[in-house]
Motif scaffolding. Structure first.
Motif, PDB file in Angstrom:
ATOM      1  N   GLY A  91      34.670  47.136  43.467  1.00 21.44           N
ATOM      2  CA  GLY A  91      34.674  48.401  44.190  1.00 21.44           C
ATOM      3  C   GLY A  91      35.732  49.371  43.742  1.00 21.44           C
ATOM      4  N   GLY A  92      36.270  49.136  42.544  1.00 19.52           N
ATOM      5  CA  GLY A  92      37.344  49.989  42.062  1.00 19.52           C
ATOM      6  C   GLY A  92      36.912  51.332  41.511  1.00 19.52           C
ATOM      7  N   ALA A  93      35.607  51.523  41.286  1.00 24.37           N
ATOM      8  CA  ALA A  93      35.082  52.770  40.726  1.00 24.37           C
ATOM      9  C   ALA A  93      35.954  53.269  39.585  1.00 24.37           C
ATOM     10  N   PRO A  94      36.104  52.457  38.534  1.00 22.58           N
ATOM     11  CA  PRO A  94      37.042  52.807  37.461  1.00 22.58           C
ATOM     12  C   PRO A  94      36.675  54.083  36.723  1.00 22.58           C
ATOM     13  N   ALA A  95      37.643  54.975  36.619  1.00 23.03           N
ATOM     14  CA  ALA A  95      37.468  56.220  35.870  1.00 23.03           C
ATOM     15  C   ALA A  95      38.345  56.169  34.634  1.00 23.03           C
ATOM     16  N   SER A  96      37.917  56.835  33.591  1.00 26.88           N
ATOM     17  CA  SER A  96      38.659  56.780  32.333  1.00 26.88           C
ATOM     18  C   SER A  96      38.461  58.063  31.547  1.00 26.88           C
ATOM     19  N   SER A  97      39.509  58.480  30.854  1.00 23.85           N
ATOM     20  CA  SER A  97      39.409  59.661  30.000  1.00 23.85           C
ATOM     21  C   SER A  97      38.785  59.318  28.650  1.00 23.85           C
ATOM     22  N   GLY A  98      38.903  58.038  28.256  1.00 26.34           N
ATOM     23  CA  GLY A  98      38.416  57.635  26.942  1.00 26.34           C
ATOM     24  C   GLY A  98      39.318  58.086  25.808  1.00 26.34           C
ATOM     25  N   ASP A  99      40.446  58.680  26.145  1.00 25.82           N
ATOM     26  CA  ASP A  99      41.357  59.232  25.144  1.00 25.82           C
ATOM     27  C   ASP A  99      42.409  58.195  24.737  1.00 25.82           C
ATOM     28  N   LEU A 100      42.392  57.808  23.473  1.00 27.97           N
ATOM     29  CA  LEU A 100      43.354  56.839  22.955  1.00 27.97           C
ATOM     30  C   LEU A 100      44.242  57.453  21.885  1.00 27.97           C
ATOM     31  N   SER A 101      44.286  58.759  21.847  1.00 26.14           N
ATOM     32  CA  SER A 101      45.013  59.453  20.780  1.00 26.14           C
ATOM     33  C   SER A 101      46.518  59.211  20.832  1.00 26.14           C
ATOM     34  N   ALA A 102      47.045  58.791  21.972  1.00 24.97           N
ATOM     35  CA  ALA A 102      48.484  58.560  22.088  1.00 24.97           C
ATOM     36  C   ALA A 102      48.913  57.248  21.442  1.00 24.97           C
ATOM     37  N   ALA A 104      45.840  47.313  40.932  1.00 24.07           N
ATOM     38  CA  ALA A 104      45.154  48.596  40.768  1.00 24.07           C
ATOM     39  C   ALA A 104      43.946  48.732  41.676  1.00 24.07           C
ATOM     40  N   VAL A 105      43.199  47.651  41.866  1.00 24.19           N
ATOM     41  CA  VAL A 105      41.934  47.729  42.602  1.00 24.19           C
ATOM     42  C   VAL A 105      42.094  47.386  44.079  1.00 24.19           C
ATOM     43  N   GLU A 106      42.899  46.368  44.373  1.00 23.06           N
ATOM     44  CA  GLU A 106      43.010  45.893  45.748  1.00 23.06           C
ATOM     45  C   GLU A 106      44.308  46.320  46.431  1.00 23.06           C
TER      46      GLU A 106
END
Length: 245
Positions: free
Chosen positions: A132-143, A196-198
């Motif tokens: 139920g964490g509904a993970p969101a991500s930018s997908g950005d690994l440039s750093a 992070a989730v719980e």
């Protein structure tokens, strides 16, 4: 809330897990909650590398209502290289049914292959969604110095693991996406995922103290040479133990 205290956690003892640092406490955390167990004779074997089968079993244990998978589901979710009577068959069937694992392009699961950082990030990302964490991500690994080496299918999951702190204990400024994952590293990631989730208080406390600072060296070239040697040794170990890299 679990109600467990750090003092209670540190009453758990393994002969090869000494001290009271974040990594050691992460091992004790997963042992306390039954996610991971010792390997016998009072040992945890923190540096042992995890297989995909073992990882599936651990992910199942992290879900409180993951009941035993019945035989019909096992048959329907089978892989040709996963025997129905294998000790991990139930966990693999559950993970497949839950959408956490999908198998390889050739339809196999490769249970004995070492799980990599890339693969684990994808599995934990899907586990977070299940929890139920509904993970969101930018997908950005440039750093990250090797962010471009992460395969496209896993970029969103790896970025999520880094952005949420799930991989704080594993990654500083370089991901090393193909490196295998040790039992201790899984414990650290599992604690961070729980935080992070719980938002479990003790998991949050442990995760906050367990992160890797970027490597600062007088000679970046020397650091790269050392890391290249480490990567090469890991690759040799994987090939020796599993027949694949």
């Amino acid at each position: 809330e679990s109600g467990v205290t750090l003092e209670a956690l540190r009453s758990i003892s393994f002969t090869d897990v000494a001290g009271e640092g974040p990594a050691q406490d992460a091992v004790r955390y997963v042992a306390y909650f039954g996610i991971m167990e010792g390997v016998g004779e009072g040992r945890f074997d923190p540096d042992a590398l995890l297989t995909r089968a073992q990882t599936a079993a651990l992910l199942q244990r992290m879900v409180s209502d993951a009941s035993d998978t019945n035989e019909a589901v096992k048959t329907g979710q089978s892989f040709p290289d996963v025997a129905t009577d294998a000790w991990y068959a139930d966990a693999v069937a559950w993970a497949a049914q839950s959408g956490i694992i999908t198998g390889n392009a050739d339809g196999t699961f490769a249970p004995d292959r070492r799980v990599t950082r890339t693969e684990l990030a994808v599995l934990l990302w899907r586990e977070a969604a299940l929890l139920g964490g509904a993970p969101a991500s930018s997908g950005d690994l440039s750093a990250y110095r090797d962010g471009a080496q992460v395969p496209s299918y896993a970029r969103e999951a790896v970025a999520w693991a880094l952005e949420t702190g799930v991989y704080d204990a594993l990654v500083a400024d370089t991901i090393y996406p193909d490196l295998p994952v040790s039992r201790e590293q899984f414990a650290q990631a599992a604690v961070a995922l729980t935080a992070a989730v719980e938002a479990e208080p003790l998991a949050m406390e442990l995760a906050a103290s367990d992160s890797r600072a970027p490597v600062v060296s007088a000679s970046r070239a020397n650091h790269d040479a050392i890391q290249a040697a480490v990567d090469a040794a890991a690759a040799v170990l994987m090939e020796k133990e599993t027949g694949t890299v």
